[in-house]
Write an enzyme that holds these catalytic residues in place. Structure first.
Site, short mmCIF file in Angstrom:
data_model
loop_
_atom_site.label_atom_id
_atom_site.label_comp_id
_atom_site.label_asym_id
_atom_site.label_seq_id
_atom_site.Cartn_x
_atom_site.Cartn_y
_atom_site.Cartn_z
N GLU A 138 -4.87 7.60 7.65
CA GLU A 138 -5.83 6.67 7.05
C GLU A 138 -6.11 5.51 8.01
OE1 GLU A 138 -6.32 4.23 2.80
OE2 GLU A 138 -4.49 5.37 3.22
N GLU A 175 2.31 1.84 -3.47
CA GLU A 175 1.30 2.43 -4.36
C GLU A 175 1.19 3.93 -4.13
OE1 GLU A 175 -2.89 3.74 -3.85
OE2 GLU A 175 -2.80 1.65 -3.17
N HIS A 176 1.19 4.35 -2.87
CA HIS A 176 1.13 5.78 -2.57
C HIS A 176 2.37 6.52 -3.08
CE1 HIS A 176 -2.24 6.65 0.44
NE2 HIS A 176 -2.47 5.41 0.02
N HIS A 196 0.83 -1.21 0.00
CA HIS A 196 0.00 0.00 0.00
C HIS A 196 0.87 1.25 0.00
CE1 HIS A 196 -2.63 3.01 2.13
NE2 HIS A 196 -3.40 2.67 1.12
#
Length: 427
Positions: A135, A58-59, A55
């Site tokens: 998040e 991806e960011h 994740h």
């Protein structure tokens, strides 16, 4: 490289010498092009100390490369009217863009740049870790999100397939450039990548660009993730909330299992729409929940069936009793009219997903990564149409023999015990 055609519309597929697959579908009525790179790696490919790394990568893809700053990445796409996005799931990571057909070279150049040349600047990395920690905190503050993470962790304990995609604060803070580059070298390999494009595209142009941008990646034997091992169990989180959120689950099937479509239809008839049994009995007849649904999440080697709902603390036991009774009853008397309706809804969902270039390339990419070929819609529909009422009832009976998983949060002291739930499933 080798090339072949798939005769559903006009899908062309070429495999580069290093193993990367390029798939395109020209759609003459569309002036835009949607394209993306799917990588057959996600959160389940992480080792324990890498939890959340997919994740984060991806960011970080949009935070600068050797050639472009973060702003330049956005400007190069938006200057031609396009948009760009990325997503991480349990088994895949995708990087996609949409532009006018005349600007596919711009979009692919940006996608290639962020996948091959990302800089992972220390300052950008620190800021993005902060964003992901926010998040994570947002999920912790949202019970109906948190409970599904707890559900997966309980169903698949101590294994990557069950861990939340975001990671933990400890692992997120620990990641550095070396960890990122080691993961990329191991997992972002051309044999696990598909470049797919649809709309106003020319196959030869996309292949030429792919060769230029990705052809230099070394071929590496793909690493297989740990086999998913469903265990079941329970996790109860007592919190002072207005509502209890519950998820009840059972071991499901892989999308490669011959019984997959029967389980999918059972889940849909049980709780997949306004005419489903759970919706009618729980919501419309008894008013026990604002919404309730059942689902089947298939992975490459395992799966998970579940039912999720929220209700008042005083109603949790009745909600569970009614749900269990509906499940058992469905295995005995699912009707022909229910089956016909579920098949029609499944076909509409399948074909609706193919009405946009984005939906088409996602389907093609996932199927190539999973099967090594594109599965025609007609083939799927034939398998669905071949199922009768007894196939679906039997799929339900088999489901109910599995060990249950329960995740619950909120005012749940009145909730049935796991032993009571397991006994009810077998009656």
């Amino acid at each position: 490289m080798n090339q072949h055609f798939v005769h559903e519309k006009r899908i062309e597929i070429t495999t580069l010498s290093n193993g990367l697959m390029v798939a395109t579908e020209r759609m003459p009525a569309i002036a835009t092009a949607t394209l993306g790179v799917w990588v057959g790696t996600g959160s389940r490919h992480e080792q324990a100390h890498e939890h959340g790394l997919s994740h984060l990568i991806e960011h970080m893809a949009f935070k600068g490369t050797a050639r472009r700053s973060a702003r330049q990445i956005a400007e190069d796409i938006e200057n031609v009217g396009g948009d760009i996005n990325a997503a991480t799931s349990v088994e895949y990571t995708s990087y996609t863009a949409r532009v006018l057909g005349e600007n596919v070279d711009v979009a692919l150049d940006v996608l290639g740049d962020i996948l091959i040349n990302s800089a992972f600047d220390g300052g950008e990395l620190a800021r993005e870790k902060g964003v992901i920690l926010q998040e994570y905190a947002a999920v912790e503050d949202t019970p109906d999100d948190l409970i599904y993470d707890a559900f997966m962790e309980t169903a698949f304990p101590n294994q990557a397939v069950g861990r939340p995609i975001l990671g933990t604060p400890e692992t997120i803070r620990s990641f550095d450039e070396a960890a990122i580059r080691a993961f990329l070298a191991r997992e972002y390999t051309p044999g696990k990548m598909v470049l797919a494009a649809a709309g106003d595209v020319e196959h030869s142009q996309i292949v030429d660009l792919a060769e230029r941008l990705f052809g230099g990646m070394p071929a590496v034997a793909p690493r297989q993730p740990e086999q998913g091992r469903y265990a079941g169990g329970e996790r109860r989180i007592s919190r002072k909330l207005e509502q209890a959120n519950l998820v009840l689950g059972l071991p499901g099937l892989s999308f490669k299992d011959p019984g997959y479509y029967a389980v999918h239809l059972f889940a849909h008839m049980l709780g997949g729409g306004l005419t489903s049994r759970l919706w009618h009995e729980v919501r419309e007849t008894r008013g026990l929940a604002y919404s309730i649904d059942s689902f089947h999440w298939p992975f490459s080697d395992c799966g998970l069936f579940g039912i999720g709902a929220g209700t008042a603390g005083s109603d949790v036991r009745e909600l569970m009793d009614v749900t269990l009774a509906c499940m058992a009853q469905a295995t005995r008397d699912i009707s022909e009219i229910e089956l016909v309706r579920a098949k029609a809804q499944m076909k509409v969902a399948l074909l609706t997903a193919l009405e946009t270039p984005g939906g088409r390339i996602e389907r093609v990419a996932r199927q190539l990564l999973s099967w090594g070929r594109v599965v025609a819609s007609e083939e799927i529909i034939r398998k669905v149409d071949a199922l009768d009422v007894e196939h679906v009832r039997d799929a339900g009976r088999r489901l109910l023999q599995g060990a249950p998983t329960l995740a619950a949060i909120g005012p749940i002291k009145e909730l049935s015990s796991l032993d009571e739930i397991a006994a009810a499933l077998r009656t």
